[in-house]
Design an enzyme around this catalytic site. Structure first.
Site, PDB file in Angstrom:
ATOM      1  N   ARG A  52      -1.205   8.346  38.090  1.00  0.00           N
ATOM      2  CA  ARG A  52      -0.322   7.452  37.344  1.00  0.00           C
ATOM      3  C   ARG A  52      -1.206   6.340  36.787  1.00  0.00           C
ATOM      4  O   ARG A  52      -2.383   6.293  37.032  1.00  0.00           O
ATOM      5  CB  ARG A  52       0.826   6.920  38.208  1.00  0.00           C
ATOM      6  CG  ARG A  52       0.612   6.772  39.728  1.00  0.00           C
ATOM      7  CD  ARG A  52      -0.442   5.847  40.089  1.00  0.00           C
ATOM      8  NE  ARG A  52      -0.203   4.536  39.457  1.00  0.00           N
ATOM      9  CZ  ARG A  52      -1.117   3.603  39.298  1.00  0.00           C
ATOM     10  NH1 ARG A  52      -2.351   3.807  39.706  1.00  0.00           N
ATOM     11  NH2 ARG A  52      -0.829   2.464  38.716  1.00  0.00           N
ATOM     12  N   GLY A  53      -0.581   5.535  35.942  1.00  0.00           N
ATOM     13  CA  GLY A  53      -1.370   4.538  35.216  1.00  0.00           C
ATOM     14  C   GLY A  53      -1.623   5.060  33.812  1.00  0.00           C
ATOM     15  O   GLY A  53      -2.063   6.207  33.651  1.00  0.00           O
ATOM     16  N   ALA A  54      -1.348   4.251  32.810  1.00  0.00           N
ATOM     17  CA  ALA A  54      -1.370   4.751  31.426  1.00  0.00           C
ATOM     18  C   ALA A  54      -2.667   5.481  31.054  1.00  0.00           C
ATOM     19  O   ALA A  54      -2.624   6.623  30.586  1.00  0.00           O
ATOM     20  CB  ALA A  54      -1.089   3.584  30.477  1.00  0.00           C
ATOM     21  N   ARG A  89       6.345  11.963  31.104  1.00  0.00           N
ATOM     22  CA  ARG A  89       6.768  10.565  31.312  1.00  0.00           C
ATOM     23  C   ARG A  89       6.829   9.881  29.943  1.00  0.00           C
ATOM     24  O   ARG A  89       5.960  10.105  29.101  1.00  0.00           O
ATOM     25  CB  ARG A  89       5.798   9.807  32.232  1.00  0.00           C
ATOM     26  CG  ARG A  89       5.791  10.323  33.670  1.00  0.00           C
ATOM     27  CD  ARG A  89       4.950   9.445  34.586  1.00  0.00           C
ATOM     28  NE  ARG A  89       5.623   8.171  34.890  1.00  0.00           N
ATOM     29  CZ  ARG A  89       5.031   7.160  35.535  1.00  0.00           C
ATOM     30  NH1 ARG A  89       3.760   7.257  35.894  1.00  0.00           N
ATOM     31  NH2 ARG A  89       5.694   6.036  35.781  1.00  0.00           N
ATOM     32  N   GLN A 202       2.933   0.322  44.104  1.00  0.00           N
ATOM     33  CA  GLN A 202       1.570   0.560  43.619  1.00  0.00           C
ATOM     34  C   GLN A 202       0.625  -0.571  44.027  1.00  0.00           C
ATOM     35  O   GLN A 202      -0.563  -0.355  44.252  1.00  0.00           O
ATOM     36  CB  GLN A 202       1.545   0.708  42.089  1.00  0.00           C
ATOM     37  CG  GLN A 202       2.159   1.980  41.554  1.00  0.00           C
ATOM     38  CD  GLN A 202       3.618   1.850  41.209  1.00  0.00           C
ATOM     39  OE1 GLN A 202       4.364   1.106  41.857  1.00  0.00           O
ATOM     40  NE2 GLN A 202       4.083   2.587  40.212  1.00  0.00           N
ATOM     41  N   ASP A 243       1.461  -0.495  29.777  1.00  0.00           N
ATOM     42  CA  ASP A 243       1.660   0.922  29.457  1.00  0.00           C
ATOM     43  C   ASP A 243       1.850   1.141  27.976  1.00  0.00           C
ATOM     44  O   ASP A 243       1.703   2.272  27.481  1.00  0.00           O
ATOM     45  CB  ASP A 243       2.860   1.454  30.243  1.00  0.00           C
ATOM     46  CG  ASP A 243       2.578   1.414  31.727  1.00  0.00           C
ATOM     47  OD1 ASP A 243       2.762   0.341  32.341  1.00  0.00           O
ATOM     48  OD2 ASP A 243       2.120   2.431  32.262  1.00  0.00           O
ATOM     49  N   ASN A 253       5.260  -3.063  30.637  1.00  0.00           N
ATOM     50  CA  ASN A 253       4.506  -2.832  31.861  1.00  0.00           C
ATOM     51  C   ASN A 253       5.475  -2.612  33.007  1.00  0.00           C
ATOM     52  O   ASN A 253       6.697  -2.627  32.836  1.00  0.00           O
ATOM     53  CB  ASN A 253       3.573  -4.028  32.130  1.00  0.00           C
ATOM     54  CG  ASN A 253       2.507  -3.703  33.159  1.00  0.00           C
ATOM     55  OD1 ASN A 253       1.809  -2.698  33.064  1.00  0.00           O
ATOM     56  ND2 ASN A 253       2.390  -4.541  34.174  1.00  0.00           N
ATOM     57  N   LYS A 254       4.929  -2.416  34.195  1.00  0.00           N
ATOM     58  CA  LYS A 254       5.744  -2.108  35.367  1.00  0.00           C
ATOM     59  C   LYS A 254       6.876  -3.121  35.557  1.00  0.00           C
ATOM     60  O   LYS A 254       6.679  -4.317  35.353  1.00  0.00           O
ATOM     61  CB  LYS A 254       4.846  -2.109  36.610  1.00  0.00           C
ATOM     62  CG  LYS A 254       5.522  -1.755  37.906  1.00  0.00           C
ATOM     63  CD  LYS A 254       6.274  -0.446  37.863  1.00  0.00           C
ATOM     64  CE  LYS A 254       5.436   0.684  37.410  1.00  0.00           C
ATOM     65  NZ  LYS A 254       6.166   1.893  37.008  1.00  0.00           N
TER      66      LYS A 254
HETATM   67  C1  LIG Z   1      -3.739   0.416  33.379  1.00  0.00           C
HETATM   68  S1  LIG Z   1      -2.149   0.991  33.113  1.00  0.00           S
HETATM   69  C2  LIG Z   1      -1.417   0.645  34.643  1.00  0.00           C
HETATM   70  C3  LIG Z   1       0.067   0.536  34.530  1.00  0.00           C
HETATM   71  O1  LIG Z   1       0.689   1.798  34.831  1.00  0.00           O
HETATM   72  C4  LIG Z   1       1.579   1.573  35.908  1.00  0.00           C
HETATM   73  O2  LIG Z   1       2.728   2.348  35.853  1.00  0.00           O
HETATM   74  P1  LIG Z   1       2.850   3.684  36.782  1.00  0.00           P
HETATM   75  O3  LIG Z   1       2.205   3.385  38.093  1.00  0.00           O
HETATM   76  O4  LIG Z   1       4.352   3.888  36.865  1.00  0.00           O
HETATM   77  O5  LIG Z   1       2.160   4.771  35.993  1.00  0.00           O
HETATM   78  C5  LIG Z   1       1.920   0.108  35.815  1.00  0.00           C
HETATM   79  O6  LIG Z   1       2.822  -0.163  34.772  1.00  0.00           O
HETATM   80  C6  LIG Z   1       0.578  -0.453  35.528  1.00  0.00           C
HETATM   81  O7  LIG Z   1       0.520  -1.749  35.043  1.00  0.00           O
END
Ligand SMILES: CSC[C@H]1O[C@H](OP(=O)(O)O)[C@H](O)[C@@H]1O
Length: 364
Positions: A52-54, A89, A202, A243, A253-254
């Site tokens: 996960r993470g963009a 996603r 996270q 994101d 973002n989250k």
């Molecule tokens: C460097 S992008 C990280 C960004 O992605 C996370 O979302 P997820 O864990 O649901 O993929 C979160 O928004 C982070 O800031």
């Protein structure tokens, strides 16, 4: 980054042609490497948040496409695999960006050439992510050093971050954490307030783990503590990832990021967004047009963890009769963002600021 002295990325090609990832659903208690051998496994890894993470979502999609083309490199196969991965996603624009980049590189080729070319393009995309994040670290380091210069010798710069925009969210370095690692490695004292980031935690599970492995002083806090700490003057800066950031600087973002931005604005705390350029969506102005992923309510109602005996389990937190809503992202308006930290430098969260650093993208 290093784990017990051994350098790792979050995704890498295996010698036998598989792709290997760190299964992030098992952190912080287990460190397990997962092998992806085909499209379906890559799509599941993104959907189930094993990765996960963009930026890492984009990198995994790129390799997922490369794996798919080994089986079917026809035009229809390329289009179908890209559509499968895109549907995993909806919010992180890096997924769409990576797939478009891969298709642009592969479509002009003869099908017989596509699988090898895809493998090389995915590897190049990953290497570029690492370089982009290191550059974000260098530009963000200057911000941390300027804050450090205002403090007593040895007093740490206190940085609050939300979710995980660390090396676990990218191929390496992270985005929001890159300036933190660069400052720590340079001997600039920092201390990080790590938002746990309900419901997938996270921050508590991933950011705390990676900062700890790198020896960066930090404390995990509940999501609702950030405003209180800012009111008490215990936060010198906030830095988060994103994101999808729009052409005018609205930041998706989250979930919970917007609330931190409001608290920072109210308390005069600088609020930075670490923004690799593949995360900029030049086709959107208004952040409220960004699709917000609605994940299962079970992620709110249940909490995973380790029993005293060391067995993985999950416990129910809420009454069985209480449904849960689980929007996974929110949008922070550009007006609440102090500045964007990109691989090309720091700019205001404005159309002019972004276009000034990325004129070729803004003009396209
Ligand atoms: C460097 S992008 C990280 C960004 O992605 C996370 O979302 P997820 O864990 O649901 O993929 C979160 O928004 C982070 O800031």
């Amino acid at each position: 980054m290093k784990i017990d002295g051994v350098p790792y990325r979050t995704i890498w090609p295996a010698a036998d042609g598989a792709v290997e990832i760190l299964d992030q659903t098992l952190f912080p208690h287990r460190f397990e490497i997962l092998r992806l051998t085909g499209l379906d496994e890559a799509a599941h890894a993104i959907r189930a948040m094993q990765v996960r993470g963009a930026p890492l979502i984009g990198a995994t999609a790129a390799y997922g496409l490369a794996l798919a083309l080994r089986k079917d490199a026809s035009d229809a196969g390329l289009a179908s695999a890209a559509a499968t991965l895109l549907a995993t996603r909806p919010t992180a624009v890096n997924l769409h960006w990576a797939l478009e980049r891969m298709k642009a590189a592969l479509a002009p080729l003869a099908p017989a050439e596509r699988a090898d070319a895809a493998w090389a393009e995915a590897a190049a995309l990953c290497d570029e992510d690492v370089a982009i994040n290191a550059a974000i670290g260098d530009h963000g380091l200057k911000i941390v050093e300027e804050l450090a210069a205002k403090k007593a010798p040895g007093e740490p710069v206190r940085i609050l971050t939300h979710c995980n925009a660390g090396w676990l969210a990218t191929v390496d370095w992270g985005t929001a954490t890159a300036p933190i690692y660069k400052a720590h490695d340079k001997g600039v004292p920092v201390e990080v307030w790590v938002d746990e980031t309900r419901p997938r935690n996270q921050g508590a599970f991933l950011t705390a783990w990676e900062l700890g492995r790198h020896g960066v002083p930090h404390k995990v806090i509940v999501d609702n503590a950030g405003g209180h700490l800012m009111q008490r003057g215990l936060v010198d800066m906030v830095i988060v990832g994103t994101d999808r950031t729009t052409a005018r600087g609205d930041v998706c973002n989250k979930i919970g990021t917007y609330l931190k931005a409001l608290a920072a604005h109210d308390n005069g705390v600088p609020f930075y967004v670490a923004l690799p350029s593949p995360t900029i969506d030049f086709t959107v102005d208004d952040g409220f047009e960004i699709p917000i992923e609605e994940r299962s309510g079970d992620e709110v109602s249940w909490l995973p963890g380790l029993t005293d005996a060391g067995d993985y389990t999950r416990v129910r937190l809420t009454p069985e009769t209480s449904p849960a809503a689980n929007p996974a992202f929110d949008v922070t308006p550009a007006r609440l963002v102090t500045a964007l930290v990109t691989e090309r430098g720091v700019c205001p969260a404005t159309r002019e600021g972004i276009a000034g650093l990325f004129p070729e993208r803004a003009a396209a």
